[in-house]
Scaffold this motif. Structure first.
Motif, short mmCIF file in Angstrom:
data_model
loop_
_atom_site.label_atom_id
_atom_site.label_comp_id
_atom_site.label_asym_id
_atom_site.label_seq_id
_atom_site.Cartn_x
_atom_site.Cartn_y
_atom_site.Cartn_z
N GLU A 54 7.41 9.83 0.25
CA GLU A 54 6.50 9.27 1.24
C GLU A 54 5.03 9.36 0.84
OE1 GLU A 54 9.28 10.90 2.08
OE2 GLU A 54 10.30 9.38 3.26
N PRO A 55 4.54 10.48 0.30
CA PRO A 55 3.12 10.48 -0.08
C PRO A 55 2.76 9.40 -1.09
CG PRO A 55 3.93 12.73 0.02
CD PRO A 55 5.13 11.81 0.15
N GLN A 56 3.64 9.14 -2.05
CA GLN A 56 3.37 8.09 -3.03
C GLN A 56 3.41 6.71 -2.39
OE1 GLN A 56 6.54 9.13 -5.69
NE2 GLN A 56 5.14 10.13 -7.14
N ARG A 57 4.37 6.49 -1.52
CA ARG A 57 4.47 5.19 -0.84
C ARG A 57 3.22 4.95 0.01
NH1 ARG A 57 10.32 4.69 1.90
NH2 ARG A 57 9.82 2.46 1.92
N LEU A 58 2.77 5.98 0.70
CA LEU A 58 1.59 5.85 1.54
C LEU A 58 0.34 5.60 0.69
CD1 LEU A 58 0.41 5.80 4.33
CD2 LEU A 58 0.33 8.31 4.30
N GLU A 59 0.23 6.28 -0.43
CA GLU A 59 -0.90 6.04 -1.34
C GLU A 59 -0.94 4.59 -1.78
OE1 GLU A 59 -0.66 8.69 -4.70
OE2 GLU A 59 -0.73 10.46 -3.42
N ARG A 60 0.21 4.04 -2.13
CA ARG A 60 0.27 2.65 -2.60
C ARG A 60 -0.08 1.67 -1.49
NH1 ARG A 60 5.64 4.41 -5.53
NH2 ARG A 60 4.72 5.24 -7.44
N LEU A 61 0.37 1.95 -0.29
CA LEU A 61 0.03 1.07 0.83
C LEU A 61 -1.46 1.15 1.15
CD1 LEU A 61 3.14 1.70 3.08
CD2 LEU A 61 2.44 -0.50 2.09
N ARG A 62 -2.03 2.33 1.08
CA ARG A 62 -3.47 2.46 1.32
C ARG A 62 -4.26 1.77 0.22
NH1 ARG A 62 -3.40 8.76 3.10
NH2 ARG A 62 -2.80 8.44 5.28
N GLU A 63 -3.77 1.84 -1.00
CA GLU A 63 -4.44 1.14 -2.09
C GLU A 63 -4.38 -0.37 -1.87
OE1 GLU A 63 -4.41 0.77 -6.95
OE2 GLU A 63 -3.51 2.53 -6.02
N ALA A 64 -3.28 -0.87 -1.35
CA ALA A 64 -3.17 -2.29 -1.04
C ALA A 64 -4.20 -2.68 0.02
CB ALA A 64 -1.75 -2.63 -0.57
N LEU A 65 -4.39 -1.83 1.02
CA LEU A 65 -5.41 -2.10 2.03
C LEU A 65 -6.80 -2.10 1.42
CD1 LEU A 65 -4.11 -0.21 5.17
CD2 LEU A 65 -4.83 -2.59 5.07
N ALA A 66 -7.04 -1.22 0.46
CA ALA A 66 -8.33 -1.19 -0.22
C ALA A 66 -8.56 -2.49 -1.00
CB ALA A 66 -8.42 0.02 -1.14
N VAL A 67 -7.52 -2.99 -1.64
CA VAL A 67 -7.61 -4.26 -2.37
C VAL A 67 -8.01 -5.38 -1.41
CG1 VAL A 67 -6.23 -6.01 -3.57
CG2 VAL A 67 -6.06 -3.61 -4.24
N LEU A 68 -7.38 -5.40 -0.23
CA LEU A 68 -7.73 -6.42 0.77
C LEU A 68 -9.18 -6.27 1.22
CD1 LEU A 68 -4.54 -6.52 3.03
CD2 LEU A 68 -5.41 -8.34 1.56
#
Length: 136
Positions: A54-68
């Motif tokens: 979960e921490p890795q999945r959450l990091e990736r999702l937050r990074e996607a939000l940063a890209v947006l």
């Protein structure tokens, strides 16, 4: 609401506007859409990261939000409005945590379910696919 449904609604609206010539993408818009689509790839392909915790999945999702957010900061007009809507649809991710709260404050964060993680990842993949299509 399911993030996939929200993103699909935004994609449908964008595709309608693009199809009726209400929204003409400039070469700059296409280039930015291509960059954002590539950045959203951080989430990875479906089933490609099933072993991620979960921490890795959450990091990736937050990074996607940063890209947006970075893409949104670099444009104006309909593409900006579209990226803003997608960011808002994915914003629940910002309230998630992947670690136990312990005895300290949680700042109103919640632990998402496995299904919520999957829904968010699928929503990002759909968005990345659409942006790649319109940037071609």
């Amino acid at each position: 609401m399911d993030m996939r449904v929200e993103i699909l609604g935004l994609i449908t609206e964008a595709e309608e506007q693009l199809g009726t010539a209400g929204w003409d993408l400039t070469p700059r818009d296409r280039a930015l859409a291509r960059e954002v689509a590539a950045g959203l790839g951080v989430v990875g392909p479906e089933g490609g990261r099933a072993d991620a915790v979960e921490p890795q999945r959450l990091e990736r999702l937050r990074e996607a939000l940063a890209v947006l957010a970075i893409g949104l900061a670099r444009t104006h007009g309909r593409l900006a409005w579209f990226l803003a809507g997608c960011s808002a649809a994915l914003s629940p991710v910002l309230h998630w945590r992947a670690l136990p709260a312990g005895d300290g404050p949680t700042f109103n964060t919640v632990v998402p379910t496995a299904e919520q993680f999957t829904q968010a990842e699928e929503a990002v993949r759909r968005l990345a696919s659409m942006l790649a299509r319109i940037s071609a």
